[in-house]
Design a protein around this motif. Sequence first.
Motif, PDB file in Angstrom:
ATOM      1  N   VAL A 186       1.038  10.837  -3.557  1.00  0.00           N
ATOM      2  CA  VAL A 186       1.026  12.116  -4.280  1.00  0.00           C
ATOM      3  C   VAL A 186       0.007  13.071  -3.676  1.00  0.00           C
ATOM      4  CG1 VAL A 186       0.386  13.179  -6.496  1.00  0.00           C
ATOM      5  CG2 VAL A 186       1.924  11.199  -6.447  1.00  0.00           C
ATOM      6  N   ALA A 187      -1.181  12.576  -3.335  1.00  0.00           N
ATOM      7  CA  ALA A 187      -2.219  13.443  -2.756  1.00  0.00           C
ATOM      8  C   ALA A 187      -1.767  14.055  -1.443  1.00  0.00           C
ATOM      9  CB  ALA A 187      -3.504  12.648  -2.563  1.00  0.00           C
ATOM     10  N   GLU A 188      -1.046  13.295  -0.628  1.00  0.00           N
ATOM     11  CA  GLU A 188      -0.552  13.816   0.644  1.00  0.00           C
ATOM     12  C   GLU A 188       0.540  14.855   0.444  1.00  0.00           C
ATOM     13  OE1 GLU A 188      -0.077  10.718   3.942  1.00  0.00           O
ATOM     14  OE2 GLU A 188      -0.156   9.470   2.130  1.00  0.00           O
ATOM     15  N   ARG A 189       1.412  14.630  -0.498  1.00  0.00           N
ATOM     16  CA  ARG A 189       2.550  15.528  -0.694  1.00  0.00           C
ATOM     17  C   ARG A 189       2.183  16.791  -1.452  1.00  0.00           C
ATOM     18  NH1 ARG A 189       5.113  11.293  -3.776  1.00  0.00           N
ATOM     19  NH2 ARG A 189       6.478  12.835  -4.704  1.00  0.00           N
ATOM     20  N   PHE A 190       1.204  16.695  -2.348  1.00  0.00           N
ATOM     21  CA  PHE A 190       0.923  17.805  -3.254  1.00  0.00           C
ATOM     22  C   PHE A 190      -0.577  18.126  -3.296  1.00  0.00           C
ATOM     23  CE2 PHE A 190       4.639  15.552  -5.190  1.00  0.00           C
ATOM     24  CZ  PHE A 190       5.599  16.495  -4.833  1.00  0.00           C
ATOM     25  N   PRO A 191      -1.105  18.764  -2.275  1.00  0.00           N
ATOM     26  CA  PRO A 191      -2.542  19.102  -2.274  1.00  0.00           C
ATOM     27  C   PRO A 191      -2.925  20.054  -3.396  1.00  0.00           C
ATOM     28  CG  PRO A 191      -1.382  20.137  -0.428  1.00  0.00           C
ATOM     29  CD  PRO A 191      -0.438  19.149  -1.018  1.00  0.00           C
ATOM     30  N   ASN A 192      -1.963  20.782  -3.968  1.00  0.00           N
ATOM     31  CA  ASN A 192      -2.285  21.687  -5.087  1.00  0.00           C
ATOM     32  C   ASN A 192      -2.729  20.940  -6.337  1.00  0.00           C
ATOM     33  OD1 ASN A 192      -1.661  23.937  -3.587  1.00  0.00           O
ATOM     34  ND2 ASN A 192       0.384  24.202  -4.450  1.00  0.00           N
ATOM     35  N   LEU A 193      -2.545  19.619  -6.349  1.00  0.00           N
ATOM     36  CA  LEU A 193      -2.980  18.820  -7.495  1.00  0.00           C
ATOM     37  C   LEU A 193      -4.423  18.339  -7.362  1.00  0.00           C
ATOM     38  CD1 LEU A 193       0.108  16.480  -8.053  1.00  0.00           C
ATOM     39  CD2 LEU A 193      -0.503  18.524  -9.364  1.00  0.00           C
ATOM     40  N   GLY A 203       0.791  -1.229   0.000  1.00  0.00           N
ATOM     41  CA  GLY A 203       0.000   0.000   0.000  1.00  0.00           C
ATOM     42  C   GLY A 203       0.816   1.268   0.000  1.00  0.00           C
ATOM     43  N   GLU A 204       2.129   1.163  -0.011  1.00  0.00           N
ATOM     44  CA  GLU A 204       2.988   2.347   0.046  1.00  0.00           C
ATOM     45  C   GLU A 204       3.317   2.866  -1.354  1.00  0.00           C
ATOM     46  OE1 GLU A 204       5.211   1.982   4.305  1.00  0.00           O
ATOM     47  OE2 GLU A 204       6.004   0.661   2.740  1.00  0.00           O
ATOM     48  N   HIS A 205       4.135   3.913  -1.386  1.00  0.00           N
ATOM     49  CA  HIS A 205       4.370   4.644  -2.635  1.00  0.00           C
ATOM     50  C   HIS A 205       5.876   4.830  -2.847  1.00  0.00           C
ATOM     51  CE1 HIS A 205       3.098   7.411  -5.859  1.00  0.00           C
ATOM     52  NE2 HIS A 205       4.183   8.096  -5.549  1.00  0.00           N
ATOM     53  N   ILE A 206       6.308   4.584  -4.088  1.00  0.00           N
ATOM     54  CA  ILE A 206       7.723   4.687  -4.451  1.00  0.00           C
ATOM     55  C   ILE A 206       7.898   5.720  -5.555  1.00  0.00           C
ATOM     56  CG2 ILE A 206       9.671   3.466  -5.530  1.00  0.00           C
ATOM     57  CD1 ILE A 206       9.256   2.595  -2.692  1.00  0.00           C
ATOM     58  N   GLN A 207       8.976   6.480  -5.450  1.00  0.00           N
ATOM     59  CA  GLN A 207       9.354   7.413  -6.518  1.00  0.00           C
ATOM     60  C   GLN A 207      10.697   6.966  -7.086  1.00  0.00           C
ATOM     61  OE1 GLN A 207      11.028  11.459  -5.758  1.00  0.00           O
ATOM     62  NE2 GLN A 207       9.095  12.171  -6.614  1.00  0.00           N
ATOM     63  N   ALA A 208      10.769   6.864  -8.402  1.00  0.00           N
ATOM     64  CA  ALA A 208      12.021   6.533  -9.091  1.00  0.00           C
ATOM     65  C   ALA A 208      12.550   7.792  -9.754  1.00  0.00           C
ATOM     66  CB  ALA A 208      11.786   5.447 -10.135  1.00  0.00           C
ATOM     67  N   ILE A 209      13.772   8.176  -9.398  1.00  0.00           N
ATOM     68  CA  ILE A 209      14.366   9.412  -9.912  1.00  0.00           C
ATOM     69  C   ILE A 209      15.487   9.067 -10.877  1.00  0.00           C
ATOM     70  CG2 ILE A 209      15.530  11.566  -9.309  1.00  0.00           C
ATOM     71  CD1 ILE A 209      14.254  11.358  -6.550  1.00  0.00           C
ATOM     72  N   ALA A 210      15.418   9.649 -12.071  1.00  0.00           N
ATOM     73  CA  ALA A 210      16.439   9.420 -13.090  1.00  0.00           C
ATOM     74  C   ALA A 210      17.478  10.536 -13.067  1.00  0.00           C
ATOM     75  CB  ALA A 210      15.785   9.327 -14.464  1.00  0.00           C
ATOM     76  N   ALA A 211      18.577  10.283 -13.739  1.00  0.00           N
ATOM     77  CA  ALA A 211      19.687  11.234 -13.745  1.00  0.00           C
ATOM     78  C   ALA A 211      19.306  12.576 -14.357  1.00  0.00           C
ATOM     79  CB  ALA A 211      20.876  10.631 -14.499  1.00  0.00           C
ATOM     80  N   ASP A 212      18.321  12.604 -15.264  1.00  0.00           N
ATOM     81  CA  ASP A 212      17.947  13.847 -15.945  1.00  0.00           C
ATOM     82  C   ASP A 212      16.814  14.600 -15.252  1.00  0.00           C
ATOM     83  OD1 ASP A 212      15.798  12.237 -16.511  1.00  0.00           O
ATOM     84  OD2 ASP A 212      16.063  12.242 -18.684  1.00  0.00           O
ATOM     85  N   GLY A 213      16.372  14.136 -14.069  1.00  0.00           N
ATOM     86  CA  GLY A 213      15.299  14.814 -13.354  1.00  0.00           C
ATOM     87  C   GLY A 213      13.937  14.195 -13.539  1.00  0.00           C
ATOM     88  N   LEU A 269       5.216   5.835  -8.492  1.00  0.00           N
ATOM     89  CA  LEU A 269       4.837   4.445  -8.691  1.00  0.00           C
ATOM     90  C   LEU A 269       4.187   3.852  -7.443  1.00  0.00           C
ATOM     91  CD1 LEU A 269       8.300   3.478 -10.186  1.00  0.00           C
ATOM     92  CD2 LEU A 269       6.200   3.732 -11.519  1.00  0.00           C
ATOM     93  N   PRO A 270       2.953   3.374  -7.537  1.00  0.00           N
ATOM     94  CA  PRO A 270       2.396   2.631  -6.408  1.00  0.00           C
ATOM     95  C   PRO A 270       3.241   1.387  -6.178  1.00  0.00           C
ATOM     96  CG  PRO A 270       1.003   2.406  -8.359  1.00  0.00           C
ATOM     97  CD  PRO A 270       2.047   3.426  -8.698  1.00  0.00           C
TER      98      PRO A 270
END
Length: 270
Positions: free
Chosen positions: A162-169, A80-90, A95-96
């Motif tokens: 994403v909803a928790e981190r970015f309420p502006n969305l 149920g957690e959330h993962i972010q994958a960051i690439a070298a170019d930003g 990703l759920p």
Amino acid sequence: MKGYFLPCAALLSFCLNIATTQAAELTLELGDQGQTWSTAELLALPQTRDITIASDVSYKRKMHYKAVPLAVLLKSVKPGEHIQAIAADGFAAELPAAPLLSTQGARAWLAIEEPSRPWPILGNKGYSAGPFYLVWENPEASNIGSEQWPYQVAKFRLLPSVAERFPNLLPANDASEDVRLGLAQYQKNCMACHRLNKAGDSQFGPDLNLPHNPTEYFKPGFLSRYIRDPQSMRHWPQGKMPGFGEASISNTELNQLLAYLSHMASRKIE
């Protein structure tokens, strides 16, 4: 003798690619647990396998990789957690965790570029998808989209949703079901490159609401055509936006995304 020499640009690209692979490190930030893996350490894992990806999203053909199941590296993460994958170019793919951990249906692998066997260059980019690339077996089984195949991955992070981190969305409380579903499509297909209302971690593409929302300056029908094939609408050799065919986002899902973008045009932040 000239047949034995590569053009300078090609030789430089080849050498840089090998040097990058040899020096590669992957960072995992999983809550209180932080870890760094080198290419050699990942290749030495007992779970590392030779795999075949029948239709690789980035290379547009069958590819063979040395790879480790991503679930092995994310063993402390819960579905149920959330993962972010960051690439070298930003590029920052949101990703759920559940599909990344699954051993049924679509299966996520971290492909590892071997220093002695560098991967092909990606089109005219001058670099490969390595040193680390998230690839999928049977992606259609879990409706995995093209933006969920980040390459040149440098880091995986465990983050709130994403909803928790970015309420502006978030859309208005009385938004339609299509708008709410469109937010999910935005997160899946757009957020890896773009921000909206200054919300997001990507450093790759422009904000999609500030100063203007694309639904405000594209004539009706043209925005959907642009999303399907950007170069057919505005040819630009340096353009980086990929096209999103129906295999990536269906017509119904595309309409949901457009409904969300149109809705957010009236919700610009100050």
